[in-house]
Write an enzyme that holds these catalytic residues in place. Structure first.
Site, PDB file in Angstrom:
ATOM      1  N   MET A 127       9.054   5.138   4.765  1.00 55.58           N
ATOM      2  CA  MET A 127       9.154   3.863   4.194  1.00 55.58           C
ATOM      3  C   MET A 127      10.429   3.385   3.068  1.00 55.58           C
ATOM      4  O   MET A 127      11.118   2.601   3.211  1.00 55.58           O
ATOM      5  CB  MET A 127       8.031   3.343   3.384  1.00 55.58           C
ATOM      6  CG  MET A 127       6.672   3.433   4.482  1.00 55.58           C
ATOM      7  SD  MET A 127       7.017   2.700   6.042  1.00 55.58           S
ATOM      8  CE  MET A 127       7.402   0.797   5.308  1.00 55.58           C
ATOM      9  N   GLU A 128      10.724   4.415   2.384  1.00 59.75           N
ATOM     10  CA  GLU A 128      11.698   4.363   1.508  1.00 59.75           C
ATOM     11  C   GLU A 128      13.002   4.257   2.448  1.00 59.75           C
ATOM     12  O   GLU A 128      14.006   3.684   2.210  1.00 59.75           O
ATOM     13  CB  GLU A 128      11.810   5.411   0.271  1.00 59.75           C
ATOM     14  CG  GLU A 128      10.737   5.406  -0.607  1.00 59.75           C
ATOM     15  CD  GLU A 128       9.345   5.583   0.009  1.00 59.75           C
ATOM     16  OE1 GLU A 128       8.394   5.592  -0.786  1.00 59.75           O
ATOM     17  OE2 GLU A 128       9.153   6.205   1.089  1.00 59.75           O
TER      18      GLU A 128
ATOM     19  N   ASP B  91      24.253 -11.432   3.590  1.00 57.67           N
ATOM     20  CA  ASP B  91      24.322 -12.148   2.446  1.00 57.67           C
ATOM     21  C   ASP B  91      25.793 -12.315   1.883  1.00 57.67           C
ATOM     22  O   ASP B  91      26.608 -13.188   1.743  1.00 57.67           O
ATOM     23  CB  ASP B  91      23.402 -11.596   1.336  1.00 57.67           C
ATOM     24  CG  ASP B  91      23.786 -12.651   0.038  1.00 57.67           C
ATOM     25  OD1 ASP B  91      23.626 -13.863   0.474  1.00 57.67           O
ATOM     26  OD2 ASP B  91      24.221 -12.121  -1.116  1.00 57.67           O
TER      27      ASP B  91
ATOM     28  N   LEU C 254       0.858  -1.135  -0.016  1.00 58.18           N
ATOM     29  CA  LEU C 254      -0.060   0.066   0.135  1.00 58.18           C
ATOM     30  C   LEU C 254       0.849   1.404  -0.026  1.00 58.18           C
ATOM     31  O   LEU C 254       0.311   2.389   0.262  1.00 58.18           O
ATOM     32  CB  LEU C 254      -1.053   0.031   1.226  1.00 58.18           C
ATOM     33  CG  LEU C 254      -1.845  -1.194   1.058  1.00 58.18           C
ATOM     34  CD1 LEU C 254      -2.667  -1.055   2.561  1.00 58.18           C
ATOM     35  CD2 LEU C 254      -2.713  -1.357  -0.069  1.00 58.18           C
ATOM     36  N   CYS C 255       2.255   0.979  -0.414  1.00 58.45           N
ATOM     37  CA  CYS C 255       2.949   2.346  -0.344  1.00 58.45           C
ATOM     38  C   CYS C 255       3.150   3.071  -1.666  1.00 58.45           C
ATOM     39  O   CYS C 255       2.662   2.424  -2.756  1.00 58.45           O
ATOM     40  CB  CYS C 255       4.419   1.699  -0.090  1.00 58.45           C
ATOM     41  SG  CYS C 255       5.719   2.966   0.268  1.00 58.45           S
ATOM     42  N   HIS C 256       2.949   4.302  -1.701  1.00 55.45           N
ATOM     43  CA  HIS C 256       2.664   5.196  -2.855  1.00 55.45           C
ATOM     44  C   HIS C 256       4.020   5.119  -3.452  1.00 55.45           C
ATOM     45  O   HIS C 256       5.146   5.173  -2.684  1.00 55.45           O
ATOM     46  CB  HIS C 256       2.486   6.533  -2.379  1.00 55.45           C
ATOM     47  CG  HIS C 256       0.865   6.753  -1.767  1.00 55.45           C
ATOM     48  ND1 HIS C 256       0.683   6.560  -0.688  1.00 55.45           N
ATOM     49  CD2 HIS C 256      -0.135   7.051  -2.507  1.00 55.45           C
ATOM     50  CE1 HIS C 256      -0.638   6.610  -0.258  1.00 55.45           C
ATOM     51  NE2 HIS C 256      -1.258   6.803  -1.731  1.00 55.45           N
TER      52      HIS C 256
END
Length: 152
Positions: free
Chosen positions: A115-116, A130, A79-81
């Site tokens: 969020m980014e 990793d 739901l992130c723009h």
């Protein structure tokens, strides 16, 4: 079914998921910073500093991965723009038994970029994990959080 609350902007009146409509919001300059840590053995840090890890220059690869991830946060978080990012900065502090990861993201848009920034830190830490896992099975990713959020 849980009672939908107006405090949860990503729920509709029936409690279903929805993308928040930001169409009527003004565009503003927005900035967010996030951080996190990859905890590892001091021997792993020594190998990183000596550029002796089997996969090469892990910090540069993690930096590029973080920038790419920030640009694609909307593809990873349902739901992130989608946002036009104007800048992504990622840096690392190599400590005695950890790598401190920080990301700063800027845009001019109708919604924020936390969020980014969180995605950038998360993917940087995952990439470091990793690339170091062959020499350190004890690593832990922790402390990922937003440390600053500004809109002007």
């Amino acid at each position: 079914m849980p009672d939908p609350s107006p405090d949860f902007s990503h729920l509709d009146a029936a409690g279903g998921a929805r993308m928040v409509d930001v169409g009527n919001k003004p565009e503003q300059q927005r900035f967010a910073r996030a951080e996190g840590w990859l905890r590892c053995r001091p021997e792993t840090i020594a190998a990183l500093r000596a550029r002796a890890l089997p996969k090469g220059d892990v910090l540069t690869v993690a930096q590029i991965a973080a920038i790419q991830a920030a640009k694609r946060a909307d593809e990873l978080i349902p739901l992130c723009h989608s946002l036009p990012l104007s800048g992504v900065e990622v840096d690392f502090d190599v400590e005695d038994a950890a790598i401190h990861v920080r990301a700063s993201v800027t845009t001019t848009a109708k919604t924020g970029v936390e969020m980014e920034a969180l995605t950038a830190v998360s993917v940087a830490a995952l990439t470091l994990y990793d690339m170091c896992k062959a020499v350190d099975k004890t690593m832990q990713i922790d402390g990922i959080r937003v440390t600053e959020k500004i809109k002007q």
